[in-house]
Design a protein around this motif. Sequence first.
Motif, PDB file in Angstrom:
ATOM      1  N   LEU A 266       0.830  -1.196   0.000  1.00 38.84           N
ATOM      2  CA  LEU A 266       0.000   0.000   0.000  1.00 38.84           C
ATOM      3  C   LEU A 266       0.872   1.256   0.000  1.00 38.84           C
ATOM      4  N   ASP A 267       0.441   2.250  -0.738  1.00 40.37           N
ATOM      5  CA  ASP A 267       1.142   3.531  -0.778  1.00 40.37           C
ATOM      6  C   ASP A 267       0.794   4.349   0.469  1.00 40.37           C
ATOM      7  N   THR A 268       1.717   5.221   0.862  1.00 41.81           N
ATOM      8  CA  THR A 268       1.507   6.108   2.002  1.00 41.81           C
ATOM      9  C   THR A 268       1.660   7.548   1.546  1.00 41.81           C
ATOM     10  N   LEU A 293      10.127   3.596   1.053  1.00 42.02           N
ATOM     11  CA  LEU A 293       9.565   2.243   1.014  1.00 42.02           C
ATOM     12  C   LEU A 293       8.118   2.179   1.488  1.00 42.02           C
ATOM     13  N   ASP A 294       7.527   3.337   1.822  1.00 41.30           N
ATOM     14  CA  ASP A 294       6.139   3.401   2.303  1.00 41.30           C
ATOM     15  C   ASP A 294       5.932   2.657   3.620  1.00 41.30           C
ATOM     16  N   ILE A 295       6.972   2.594   4.446  1.00 37.27           N
ATOM     17  CA  ILE A 295       6.884   1.908   5.739  1.00 37.27           C
ATOM     18  C   ILE A 295       6.328   2.861   6.795  1.00 37.27           C
ATOM     19  N   GLN A 307       5.944  -1.056  10.241  1.00 34.82           N
ATOM     20  CA  GLN A 307       5.036  -1.996   9.595  1.00 34.82           C
ATOM     21  C   GLN A 307       4.631  -1.529   8.212  1.00 34.82           C
ATOM     22  N   ILE A 308       4.174  -2.485   7.424  1.00 36.38           N
ATOM     23  CA  ILE A 308       3.666  -2.193   6.088  1.00 36.38           C
ATOM     24  C   ILE A 308       2.701  -3.301   5.714  1.00 36.38           C
ATOM     25  N   PHE A 309       1.718  -2.960   4.876  1.00 38.01           N
ATOM     26  CA  PHE A 309       0.698  -3.923   4.478  1.00 38.01           C
ATOM     27  C   PHE A 309       0.760  -4.144   2.973  1.00 38.01           C
ATOM     28  N   THR A 310       0.576  -5.398   2.564  1.00 38.45           N
ATOM     29  CA  THR A 310       0.587  -5.714   1.142  1.00 38.45           C
ATOM     30  C   THR A 310      -0.746  -5.331   0.508  1.00 38.45           C
ATOM     31  N   ARG A 311      -0.715  -5.113  -0.788  1.00 30.12           N
ATOM     32  CA  ARG A 311      -1.957  -4.970  -1.527  1.00 30.12           C
ATOM     33  C   ARG A 311      -2.592  -6.355  -1.640  1.00 30.12           C
ATOM     34  N   SER A 312      -3.879  -6.424  -1.456  1.00 29.55           N
ATOM     35  CA  SER A 312      -4.548  -7.714  -1.576  1.00 29.55           C
ATOM     36  C   SER A 312      -4.605  -8.154  -3.032  1.00 29.55           C
ATOM     37  N   THR A 313      -4.262  -9.407  -3.280  1.00 34.59           N
ATOM     38  CA  THR A 313      -4.411  -9.986  -4.616  1.00 34.59           C
ATOM     39  C   THR A 313      -5.665 -10.846  -4.694  1.00 34.59           C
ATOM     40  N   PRO A 315      -9.515 -11.669  -5.161  1.00 35.80           N
ATOM     41  CA  PRO A 315     -10.594 -11.040  -5.940  1.00 35.80           C
ATOM     42  C   PRO A 315     -11.601 -10.289  -5.066  1.00 35.80           C
ATOM     43  N   ARG A 316     -11.835 -10.775  -3.838  1.00 35.45           N
ATOM     44  CA  ARG A 316     -12.780 -10.109  -2.941  1.00 35.45           C
ATOM     45  C   ARG A 316     -12.091  -9.073  -2.050  1.00 35.45           C
ATOM     46  N   ARG A 317     -10.780  -8.949  -2.174  1.00 32.00           N
ATOM     47  CA  ARG A 317      -9.990  -8.038  -1.338  1.00 32.00           C
ATOM     48  C   ARG A 317     -10.167  -8.348   0.149  1.00 32.00           C
ATOM     49  N   THR A 318     -10.253  -9.632   0.478  1.00 36.77           N
ATOM     50  CA  THR A 318     -10.488 -10.007   1.869  1.00 36.77           C
ATOM     51  C   THR A 318      -9.310 -10.719   2.528  1.00 36.77           C
ATOM     52  N   LEU A 319      -8.157 -10.703   1.905  1.00 33.33           N
ATOM     53  CA  LEU A 319      -6.972 -11.285   2.547  1.00 33.33           C
ATOM     54  C   LEU A 319      -5.741 -10.542   2.069  1.00 33.33           C
ATOM     55  N   PHE A 320      -4.915 -10.129   3.020  1.00 32.37           N
ATOM     56  CA  PHE A 320      -3.627  -9.526   2.686  1.00 32.37           C
ATOM     57  C   PHE A 320      -2.653  -9.862   3.812  1.00 32.37           C
ATOM     58  N   PHE A 321      -1.442  -9.303   3.722  1.00 34.65           N
ATOM     59  CA  PHE A 321      -0.407  -9.665   4.688  1.00 34.65           C
ATOM     60  C   PHE A 321       0.290  -8.409   5.199  1.00 34.65           C
ATOM     61  N   GLU A 322       0.923  -8.554   6.334  1.00 33.08           N
ATOM     62  CA  GLU A 322       1.643  -7.452   6.966  1.00 33.08           C
ATOM     63  C   GLU A 322       3.070  -7.901   7.242  1.00 33.08           C
ATOM     64  N   VAL A 323       4.002  -6.966   7.139  1.00 39.39           N
ATOM     65  CA  VAL A 323       5.368  -7.194   7.601  1.00 39.39           C
ATOM     66  C   VAL A 323       5.601  -6.225   8.749  1.00 39.39           C
ATOM     67  N   ILE A 324       6.130  -6.731   9.862  1.00 43.80           N
ATOM     68  CA  ILE A 324       6.304  -5.887  11.048  1.00 43.80           C
ATOM     69  C   ILE A 324       7.674  -6.143  11.678  1.00 43.80           C
ATOM     70  N   GLU A 325       8.348  -5.060  11.997  1.00 42.48           N
ATOM     71  CA  GLU A 325       9.604  -5.121  12.745  1.00 42.48           C
ATOM     72  C   GLU A 325       9.364  -4.451  14.088  1.00 42.48           C
TER      73      GLU A 325
END
Length: 349
Positions: A266-268, A293-295, A307-313, A315-325
């Motif tokens: 996701l863009d920030t 890096l939009d973090i 942290q940062i969140f991925t764009r959902s791939t 079709p319903r946009r109901t699952l995505f992932f996060e990276v966190i340090e």
Amino acid sequence: MNTGQPPFHDLSVDHVRICVTDLDATTAEFVDGYGLTVTDVLEDPGAQRTAVLVREDIRLLLSRPLAEDHPSAVYTRLHGDGVSDIALGTADAEGAFAEAVRRGARTLAEPHRHDDGVITASVGGFGDVAHTFVQRPAPSDRPHGVPASRTAVRDTGLRQIDHFAVCVEAGDLAGTVEFYERVMDFRMIFEEKIVVGAQSMNSQVVQSRSGLVTLTVIEPDTSREPGQIDAFVKNHGGAGVQHVAFTSGGIAHSVTAMRAGGVGFLDTPDAYYSRLPERLALSRYSPAELSDLDILADEDHAGQLFQIFTRSTHPRRTLFFEVIERAGATTFGSGNIKALYEAVEAEGV
């Protein structure tokens, strides 16, 4: 097996099963983008085909149904691709199962000893998500002889699963939290009401006694305008896992490597970073590094997190992932929700 310990004292995330409709494409996404490696491909003829992917302490099972009446087929018809099982590692799967059922959990699968010595048993959790108790005979069952074509092409720095974000229907938050407290001895460690403009959501975090399994449970506030939690529940078809968060030892490296593998984030807004020094004095990175890096960055009483969140791939946009340090912080970056909203407002987006 009686370990002499209280029930549920040692729960961990053994693996996460994700039901998928395109096994090859989803496998490639996790191998190329997330740096996981396929260690096995299991096939139950006429039932389902499963790829086992591993990186550090992350173990994902991607399952594609081969029969229309298989549970994974039912799941994908109802919800699309998504997390169907958060499997819990324990030294006594039979004992954990028996105690969970005694306390009111719904039985899904009785204890079973597999040919490799692994013992499993399953109960119902929230929505259509199961919890399979897994008892392994050795510290790790990761097979050898990994197919070269399925080996990770880059080191993404991802280490383990930090938490799951769980969306439930309005009015179900208290009952879901009470279930985990009563049935599996989880403890509520954090709660808050998040207000974003005209929208609002309620959140409570429950964690296992071991501290290794964390669920951030969120419900929409229907007294205010509908928002992303309402949209998830509608599009997903009820409660479910909205995102899975992976920990990273160095989020800048992880994001760079994952982007090179095709993962979109996701863009920030730029205004977020111009306002960042007013919010906190960064312990790691600079506003410019994070902006490139939009973090996102946040802090609590214990330290900071990035942290940062991925764009959902999906079709319903109901699952995505996060990276966190985590740099000491024990919460989940809720300050970023308000900061992002204000940044968007400032830019007039």
